[in-house]
Design an enzyme around this catalytic site. Sequence first.
Site, PDB file in Angstrom:
ATOM      1  N   LYS A  63       0.796  -1.232   0.000  1.00  0.00           N
ATOM      2  CA  LYS A  63       0.000   0.000   0.000  1.00  0.00           C
ATOM      3  C   LYS A  63       0.832   1.288   0.000  1.00  0.00           C
ATOM      4  CE  LYS A  63      -4.441  -1.181   0.156  1.00  0.00           C
ATOM      5  NZ  LYS A  63      -5.463  -0.615  -0.739  1.00  0.00           N
ATOM      6  N   SER A  96       0.731 -10.062  -0.718  1.00  0.00           N
ATOM      7  CA  SER A  96       0.476  -8.621  -0.655  1.00  0.00           C
ATOM      8  C   SER A  96       0.698  -7.982   0.707  1.00  0.00           C
ATOM      9  CB  SER A  96      -0.959  -8.329  -1.118  1.00  0.00           C
ATOM     10  OG  SER A  96      -1.894  -8.974  -0.274  1.00  0.00           O
TER      11      SER A  96
END
Length: 504
Positions: free
Chosen positions: A51, A305
């Site tokens: 992110k 992720s």
Amino acid sequence: MPQKYLKKILTTRVYDVARETPLDYAPILSRRTGNRVWLKREDEQPVFSFKCRGAYNKMAGLSAAELKKGVVAASAGNHAQGVALAGYRLSAPTTIVMPRTTPQIKVDAVRSFGGKVVLHGDNYDAAYAHAREIATQRKLTFVHPYDDPEVIAGQGTIGMEIIKQHTGALDAVFVPVGGGGLISGIAVYIKQLRPEVKIIGVEPEDADAMERSLKAGKRVLLDHVGIFADGVAVRQVGEETFKLCKQFVDDMVVVTNDEICAAIKDIFEDRRSILEPAGALAYAGLKRYAEGKKLKDKNFIAIASGANVNFDRLRYVAERAEVGERREAIFAVTIPERPGALKQFCTILGDHNITEFNYRFADPKAAHIFVGVQIPPDTADAKKLVATLRSQGYATLDMTDNEMAKLHIRHLVGGRAPNAVNEILYRFEFPERPGALMNFLDKMGGSWNISLFHYRSHGADFGRVLVGMQVPPQDKKKFQKFLDTLGYEYAEETGNPAYKLFLS
């Protein structure tokens, strides 16, 4: 539009804060699936997720005046940390609105980068709405977690790294999907340079907004999303991300939470790294996709992720991983209530190892047992075992996919209450914060007696609670009104066979 994104991705400034993460070959995962598997290790970023790429790229493009004034964002975790880190590096004040249910470890992580945390609401939707209000009132720039071209371009640098790192044959890249920012960025880049590579999105079955939207040809708003893989728990995908996914995503895979737990365990065994549920989602989809299509000797990449997992959640993961890998089956079996019956039952199981056994005397003629049995992975062994038990006269129910049984009943076996007349059973999702139970009791008032209550913390933003209540038939309308005004997600379980066998 694709060329516009290609230029954006090639000219991003993400590497001021992000690192080029390794593409690790995973030998154990490769042997397990019969294909060559690589993991793109975004869990090794400074904030332990991808992110920071999109958040920084968005903020780095703001004017000096905008940065000085500050930015605002809404997030329950990874995006919040990305924005806070970007603010720290760019000397920009950051305000992050987080749900009150956010675990303290995530709140502390944001504050460690100098971010101001505002706790508001019990879920992301409430936090998002409040963040938008703050942005309007204080004229701050809102940094969207996924539906922004600059954020998408920042995430797209992962696709750029994959093309550079993996120059050989590549059949597919598996990407976790929430709002669609990550898969949009990766897909729009890879498809321009390697159009033969399939881009496959993966979602949990209780948060499959992109899968449903692509099938419907328009963005679908989910009534409710599951909370286990909180990093992808999005009710509606973005407008821009949906357009890009319609054009560049080849396929979608939907997996169960148990399959995600199994994927977390598999990756730990291969890399000795513990991913968060959303972080292991792509590999869970890879496994299902390869098995379903009977693919062998292919070259696959899965995006790892993120690794922002609460330690308390690992207990739940460990409990469910064997079921998710189909290495454990759970049965409800009725055997005679007499000496020697258990020994005879175990004899029928043969070489199968018993992983769990729950029983309490309730009936002088029949014993209902809740039993876990270890089975070989990827076989029809569980079905054969059910058939064998039934052929020997044992009434047997396969509870392996019964969510209530796995979450609650296994801890309540034997808790019968013959005096609990008019009992009905409901599952609720309570916000994991002080006062949630009191709110439930206040709205319920003194109308009905609680005859059963089971809760166990799993380190999530919401707690799963099983409640039995004695509600006379004439009170059904009044009870439904109580449910409608409660504000918690719920599902009736009175008809669940596990309840009938072990509790009613």
